[in-house]
Scaffold this motif. Structure first.
Motif, short mmCIF file in Angstrom:
data_model
loop_
_atom_site.label_atom_id
_atom_site.label_comp_id
_atom_site.label_asym_id
_atom_site.label_seq_id
_atom_site.Cartn_x
_atom_site.Cartn_y
_atom_site.Cartn_z
N SER A 44 6.41 -4.72 -9.72
CA SER A 44 6.19 -5.42 -8.90
C SER A 44 5.44 -6.77 -9.00
CB SER A 44 5.77 -4.85 -7.65
OG SER A 44 5.53 -5.92 -6.43
N LYS A 45 5.70 -7.89 -8.58
CA LYS A 45 4.67 -9.02 -8.86
C LYS A 45 3.71 -8.99 -7.73
CE LYS A 45 7.64 -11.96 -11.36
NZ LYS A 45 8.94 -11.75 -11.28
N GLU A 46 3.81 -8.15 -6.94
CA GLU A 46 2.92 -8.14 -5.52
C GLU A 46 1.56 -7.16 -6.03
OE1 GLU A 46 3.37 -9.96 -2.64
OE2 GLU A 46 4.62 -10.79 -3.86
N ASP A 47 0.56 -7.31 -5.46
CA ASP A 47 -0.47 -6.56 -5.68
C ASP A 47 -0.10 -5.15 -4.80
OD1 ASP A 47 -2.27 -8.03 -7.08
OD2 ASP A 47 -2.91 -9.32 -5.41
N CYS A 48 -0.45 -4.03 -5.74
CA CYS A 48 -0.18 -2.83 -5.08
C CYS A 48 -1.21 -1.79 -5.09
CB CYS A 48 0.79 -2.30 -5.65
SG CYS A 48 2.87 -2.97 -5.49
N PHE A 49 -1.31 -1.21 -4.19
CA PHE A 49 -2.50 0.00 -4.21
C PHE A 49 -2.03 1.34 -3.83
CE2 PHE A 49 -4.57 -3.85 -3.06
CZ PHE A 49 -5.93 -3.61 -3.59
N VAL A 50 -2.48 2.47 -4.32
CA VAL A 50 -2.12 3.73 -3.84
C VAL A 50 -3.39 4.20 -2.87
CG1 VAL A 50 -0.68 4.48 -5.51
CG2 VAL A 50 -2.88 4.51 -6.07
N VAL A 51 -2.94 4.72 -1.81
CA VAL A 51 -3.91 5.43 -0.55
C VAL A 51 -3.78 6.53 -0.51
CG1 VAL A 51 -5.07 4.76 1.57
CG2 VAL A 51 -3.75 3.05 0.37
N TYR A 52 -4.78 7.61 -0.94
CA TYR A 52 -4.59 8.90 -0.78
C TYR A 52 -5.85 9.64 -0.61
CZ TYR A 52 -6.65 8.29 -5.34
OH TYR A 52 -7.44 8.09 -6.39
N PRO A 53 -5.66 10.92 -0.11
CA PRO A 53 -6.86 11.68 0.08
C PRO A 53 -7.68 12.48 -1.12
CG PRO A 53 -5.24 12.83 0.89
CD PRO A 53 -4.51 11.63 0.46
N ALA A 54 -8.88 12.55 -1.15
CA ALA A 54 -9.28 13.30 -2.43
C ALA A 54 -9.04 14.80 -2.27
CB ALA A 54 -10.81 13.46 -2.29
N SER A 73 -13.38 11.35 2.85
CA SER A 73 -13.97 12.02 4.05
C SER A 73 -12.74 12.19 5.15
CB SER A 73 -15.09 11.34 4.64
OG SER A 73 -15.46 11.87 5.94
N MET A 74 -12.82 13.04 5.89
CA MET A 74 -11.74 13.13 7.28
C MET A 74 -12.22 11.94 8.28
SD MET A 74 -9.16 15.08 6.07
CE MET A 74 -8.62 15.25 7.53
N ASP A 75 -13.32 11.82 8.02
CA ASP A 75 -13.82 10.63 9.19
C ASP A 75 -13.86 9.18 8.35
OD1 ASP A 75 -14.87 9.34 11.35
OD2 ASP A 75 -17.12 9.80 10.47
N TYR A 76 -12.77 8.44 8.58
CA TYR A 76 -12.56 7.32 7.77
C TYR A 76 -11.98 6.28 8.72
CZ TYR A 76 -7.67 8.65 7.21
OH TYR A 76 -6.34 8.90 7.10
N ASN A 77 -11.92 5.03 8.25
CA ASN A 77 -11.47 3.85 8.81
C ASN A 77 -10.48 3.22 7.80
OD1 ASN A 77 -10.76 1.08 9.60
ND2 ASN A 77 -12.03 1.58 11.36
N PHE A 87 0.76 -1.30 -0.08
CA PHE A 87 0.09 -0.02 0.15
C PHE A 87 0.92 1.37 -0.19
CE2 PHE A 87 -2.00 -3.57 1.85
CZ PHE A 87 -3.46 -3.47 1.16
N ILE A 88 0.96 1.83 -1.02
CA ILE A 88 1.55 3.01 -1.25
C ILE A 88 0.98 4.43 -0.60
CG2 ILE A 88 2.97 4.57 -2.82
CD1 ILE A 88 2.85 2.09 -4.87
N GLY A 89 1.16 4.79 0.32
CA GLY A 89 0.30 5.76 1.14
C GLY A 89 0.77 7.09 0.93
N TYR A 90 0.00 8.00 0.95
CA TYR A 90 0.22 9.42 1.09
C TYR A 90 0.36 9.52 2.59
CZ TYR A 90 -0.04 14.54 0.33
OH TYR A 90 0.16 15.79 0.07
N GLN A 91 1.07 10.87 2.67
CA GLN A 91 1.67 11.34 3.97
C GLN A 91 0.37 11.64 5.00
OE1 GLN A 91 4.19 13.91 2.34
NE2 GLN A 91 2.89 15.71 1.92
N GLY A 92 0.13 10.94 5.99
CA GLY A 92 -0.83 11.32 7.18
C GLY A 92 -2.07 10.46 6.99
N ILE A 93 -2.00 9.40 5.83
CA ILE A 93 -3.07 8.59 5.78
C ILE A 93 -3.40 7.47 7.18
CG2 ILE A 93 -3.18 8.43 3.41
CD1 ILE A 93 -2.11 5.68 3.82
N GLY A 94 -2.43 7.42 7.86
CA GLY A 94 -2.61 6.45 8.93
C GLY A 94 -1.72 5.23 9.06
N LYS A 95 -0.48 5.40 8.26
CA LYS A 95 0.30 4.14 8.06
C LYS A 95 0.76 3.67 9.37
CE LYS A 95 2.95 6.11 4.88
NZ LYS A 95 2.38 7.72 4.65
N SER A 96 1.50 4.63 10.26
CA SER A 96 1.89 4.17 11.29
C SER A 96 1.03 3.84 12.53
CB SER A 96 2.92 5.40 11.69
OG SER A 96 3.81 5.80 11.16
#
Length: 162
Positions: A71-81, A134-138, A3-12
């Motif tokens: 990559s042979k792995e399934d990859c997603f990007v995760v980012y805010p609208a 939305s800022m209210d997300y899981n 999961f390639i994640g934009y800053q602040g999405i909640g990776k940590s």
């Protein structure tokens, strides 16, 4: 999966939960320097961990995205609208003011300077997309839904190929 994640999405925040790992790109600095090819071992580690069944969060740096396109792995990007720009920047600012970490300052300033460009680049990078609307997300729920949709698409593709 990766999961390639934009800053602040909640990776940590998710790290350590449900086999999630936050592969912190900041760990690839040595004596205040980062090798110009740092992203190669970084992506190799992400792929290796994914192969072992972990859900690996990576940074969304362009070099990382480019490297993972093969990559042979399934990859997603995760980012805010795009419409979350002001709220997202405020979130990153609050994170920096709370942590006082240099990496959080850099993330905040990068969003101030390039939020719209970053989001457009990430969204159009060719990976499976998970957009936060939305800022209210899981984050875990968004990821679970995206994985289910990907599996469904793969099943449909397999059925069509019979």
């Amino acid at each position: 999966m990766i999961f390639i994640g934009y800053q602040g999405i909640g990776k940590s925040t998710l790290a350590g939960y449900n086999r999630y790992i936050d592969l912190e790109s900041g760990n690839f600095w040595i004596n205040s320097k980062r090798d110009e090819n740092w992203y190669i071992p970084y992506c190799n580690i992400a792929e290796h961990l994914s192969e072992q069944g972990y859900r690996v969060f990576t940074s969304s740096h362009e070099v990382v995205r480019n490297c993972l396109t093969t990559s042979k792995e399934d990859c997603f990007v995760v980012y805010p609208a795009l419409h979350l720009k002001d709220e997202w920047i405020a979130k990153l600012k609050a994170r920096y003011e709370n942590s006082k970490l240099d990496k959080d300052y850099k993330a905040y300033m990068n969003a101030v300077d390039r939020y719209e460009d970053n989001i457009k680049e990430i969204a159009n990078s060719g990976f499976n997309c998970i957009q936060i609307d939305s800022m209210d997300y899981n984050l875990d729920e968004l990821i679970e839904r995206a994985i289910t949709e990907l599996k469904y698409k793969q099943i449909l593709k397999d059925v069509k190929n019979l």
